[in-house]
Each structure stands twice: as C-alpha cells, then as structure tokens.
Design a protein around this motif. Structure first.
Motif, PDB file in Angstrom:
ATOM      1  N   LEU A  76     -47.523  33.971  46.195  1.00  0.00           N
ATOM      2  CA  LEU A  76     -46.678  35.149  45.997  1.00  0.00           C
ATOM      3  C   LEU A  76     -45.510  34.859  45.057  1.00  0.00           C
ATOM      4  N   LYS A  77     -44.911  33.700  45.195  1.00  0.00           N
ATOM      5  CA  LYS A  77     -43.774  33.348  44.337  1.00  0.00           C
ATOM      6  C   LYS A  77     -44.203  33.302  42.875  1.00  0.00           C
ATOM      7  N   ALA A  78     -45.341  32.687  42.603  1.00  0.00           N
ATOM      8  CA  ALA A  78     -45.842  32.618  41.229  1.00  0.00           C
ATOM      9  C   ALA A  78     -46.213  34.001  40.714  1.00  0.00           C
ATOM     10  N   TYR A  79     -46.774  34.812  41.573  1.00  0.00           N
ATOM     11  CA  TYR A  79     -47.191  36.165  41.173  1.00  0.00           C
ATOM     12  C   TYR A  79     -45.985  37.016  40.828  1.00  0.00           C
ATOM     13  N   MET A  80     -44.952  36.964  41.633  1.00  0.00           N
ATOM     14  CA  MET A  80     -43.747  37.740  41.354  1.00  0.00           C
ATOM     15  C   MET A  80     -43.083  37.284  40.062  1.00  0.00           C
ATOM     16  N   ALA A  81     -43.050  35.965  39.844  1.00  0.00           N
ATOM     17  CA  ALA A  81     -42.404  35.424  38.647  1.00  0.00           C
ATOM     18  C   ALA A  81     -43.095  35.888  37.370  1.00  0.00           C
ATOM     19  N   SER A  82     -44.384  36.219  37.461  1.00  0.00           N
ATOM     20  CA  SER A  82     -45.102  36.672  36.272  1.00  0.00           C
ATOM     21  C   SER A  82     -44.687  38.081  35.854  1.00  0.00           C
ATOM     22  N   PHE A  83     -43.999  38.791  36.738  1.00  0.00           N
ATOM     23  CA  PHE A  83     -43.513  40.134  36.417  1.00  0.00           C
ATOM     24  C   PHE A  83     -41.995  40.142  36.239  1.00  0.00           C
ATOM     25  N   ASP A  84     -41.285  39.601  37.213  1.00  0.00           N
ATOM     26  CA  ASP A  84     -39.827  39.503  37.141  1.00  0.00           C
ATOM     27  C   ASP A  84     -39.373  38.540  38.230  1.00  0.00           C
ATOM     28  N   PRO A  85     -38.577  37.542  37.909  1.00  0.00           N
ATOM     29  CA  PRO A  85     -38.160  36.569  38.918  1.00  0.00           C
ATOM     30  C   PRO A  85     -37.294  37.165  40.026  1.00  0.00           C
ATOM     31  N   GLY A  86     -36.753  38.370  39.801  1.00  0.00           N
ATOM     32  CA  GLY A  86     -35.938  39.017  40.824  1.00  0.00           C
ATOM     33  C   GLY A  86     -36.737  39.813  41.827  1.00  0.00           C
ATOM     34  N   PHE A  87     -38.027  40.025  41.561  1.00  0.00           N
ATOM     35  CA  PHE A  87     -38.871  40.752  42.506  1.00  0.00           C
ATOM     36  C   PHE A  87     -39.130  39.871  43.731  1.00  0.00           C
ATOM     37  N   ILE A  97     -39.719  45.316  45.958  1.00  0.00           N
ATOM     38  CA  ILE A  97     -40.328  44.561  47.051  1.00  0.00           C
ATOM     39  C   ILE A  97     -41.825  44.857  47.108  1.00  0.00           C
ATOM     40  N   PHE A  98     -42.600  43.784  47.095  1.00  0.00           N
ATOM     41  CA  PHE A  98     -44.057  43.845  47.160  1.00  0.00           C
ATOM     42  C   PHE A  98     -44.486  43.295  48.520  1.00  0.00           C
ATOM     43  N   VAL A  99     -45.132  44.117  49.333  1.00  0.00           N
ATOM     44  CA  VAL A  99     -45.594  43.691  50.659  1.00  0.00           C
ATOM     45  C   VAL A  99     -47.091  43.407  50.583  1.00  0.00           C
ATOM     46  N   THR A 100     -47.479  42.167  50.835  1.00  0.00           N
ATOM     47  CA  THR A 100     -48.899  41.831  50.751  1.00  0.00           C
ATOM     48  C   THR A 100     -49.665  42.314  51.974  1.00  0.00           C
ATOM     49  N   VAL A 101     -50.831  42.883  51.727  1.00  0.00           N
ATOM     50  CA  VAL A 101     -51.728  43.282  52.808  1.00  0.00           C
ATOM     51  C   VAL A 101     -52.819  42.230  52.998  1.00  0.00           C
ATOM     52  N   ASP A 102     -52.659  41.088  52.324  1.00  0.00           N
ATOM     53  CA  ASP A 102     -53.637  40.003  52.374  1.00  0.00           C
ATOM     54  C   ASP A 102     -52.926  38.670  52.620  1.00  0.00           C
ATOM     55  N   PRO A 103     -52.221  38.555  53.751  1.00  0.00           N
ATOM     56  CA  PRO A 103     -51.440  37.335  53.990  1.00  0.00           C
ATOM     57  C   PRO A 103     -52.280  36.072  54.129  1.00  0.00           C
TER      58      PRO A 103
END
Length: 203
Positions: A118-129, A104-110
């Motif tokens: 965020l969805k695109a960013y997570m998918a670049s590492f792992d789609p399950g993140f 789980i990645f919690v953004t400090v820059d909403p």
C-alpha cells in the motif's frame, strides 16, 4: 469488474430526492455541490483502521482538512488507478489549498494489500495519500457505514482473484461531517469545485 446494479444500489443508498428536499427546506442557504449532497443523511462513519505506516487512524485525526474516501485494491486494473490519478489532479487544481485535502484509500483486499504494498502504491500517485487497511471484521464495519459493496471473485488459482467493489468517492468537511458523494467518473474539476466549497465554509 463493477456491476451496474451495484452502482445503482450505492447511488440510491447515498441519498433520496425526498431527503434532499427536506434538507433544503430546513437548512436555509444550502451549499451547492457538483456531486450528490448527503449532508445530514448519516453520522459520519469512523475510519477506525490502520494506515500503511502502521498508525491507528480515526476520522478525528483529519480535523481541519477536507477528506475524500475511496474503496478499492491495488491490483484493480482500471477504476482504482483512474480514481487515484484523478485525486492527484484534484490536489493540483487546488493550488495552495492542496495541502488541506487528505485523500484516503481503503483497501478491500487486505490479504494481498500489505502495508508495504500500500505504501508503494500510494507513493506512485502522491506521497501524501494514505491507504487504510484492517481485519475482515474492521473492514466490514467501515464499509457498512458507507454502504460500500465488495466481494471476492475467485480465479483459476487461490491467489489469482479479483474484487468486485462499488466505486465512488465520499467527501468529509473540515469538521469531520460527511457531506458529498461523487460517482465514479466525476471529473477532477467537479471534485475540486466541491472541495473548494467545503474549504470556504471553514474560513
């Protein structure tokens, strides 16, 4: 981006030697972790935020899985992508148990980190993140529960700014208890070893 004194403050806030000794004396056989054992330090903060798919989330949603939580933002130049790459490696090291780890990645820059970003960013590492975000008040409440520091640093233009933030990863066990803290720079091998310990406890 990171301030050395901030990291020292977070590490100090995570656990003290005296508390470690007390926990060790009272809990019988104690799990051995590669990171900092924070078992029993605090009640686990609730991840009461919304994920990048628009779903309201709480810590209880991830029961049965080991959860690792990290705070950052998508425009972070080094610490955040490095940590997420490391988390992807941890999942690979777990082999068949990789599906029992929730990153789980919690953004400090909403303001800039929209659900789509965020969805695109997570998918670049792992789609399950999963990435979580919330209002300024919601973020402040969750960050306080983890003793996480973050601050906006203005740039030359209103939209050109960076975020100072503490770095480190927190591990919940499968029962939703906060158990381990890892400093930024812990190896994927060390993180994977601690995830395996927590998974073994649940078997």
């Amino acid at each position: 981006m990171l301030k050395r004194n901030t990291l020292k403050t977070i590490a100090a806030g995570a656990i003290s030697i005296s508390t470690l000794a007390l926990i060790s004396a009272c809990s019988g056989k104690k799990a051995e972790f590669r990171g900092i054992d924070i078992t029993g330090m605090n009640s686990a903060p609730d991840l009461a935020l919304t994920d990048h798919n628009g779903q309201a989330r709480h810590t209880r949603d991830f029961a049965g899985r080991v959860v690792t939580v990290f705070f950052g933002y998508t425009q972070c130049p080094d610490v955040c992508p490095t940590t997420l790459q490391e988390m992807a490696q941890v999942k690979q090291l777990l082999g068949e148990d990789g599906g029992r780890l929730q990153v789980i990645f919690v953004t400090v820059d909403p303001d800039r980190d929209t659900p789509e970003v965020l969805k695109a960013y997570m998918a670049s590492f792992d789609p399950g993140f999963l990435a979580l975000r919330g209002s300024a008040a919601q973020l402040a409440a969750v960050a306080k529960g983890f003793n996480v520091y973050y601050k906006k640093v203005d740039g030359n233009t209103p939209g050109n700014y960076t975020m100072d933030h503490s770095a480190g990863s927190y591990l919940y066990d499968t029962a939703g208890r906060l158990r381990v803290y890892h400093h930024y720079g812990s190896s994927a091998q060390a993180l994977a070893a601690d995830v395996k310990v927590l998974l073994a406890e649940a078997r």
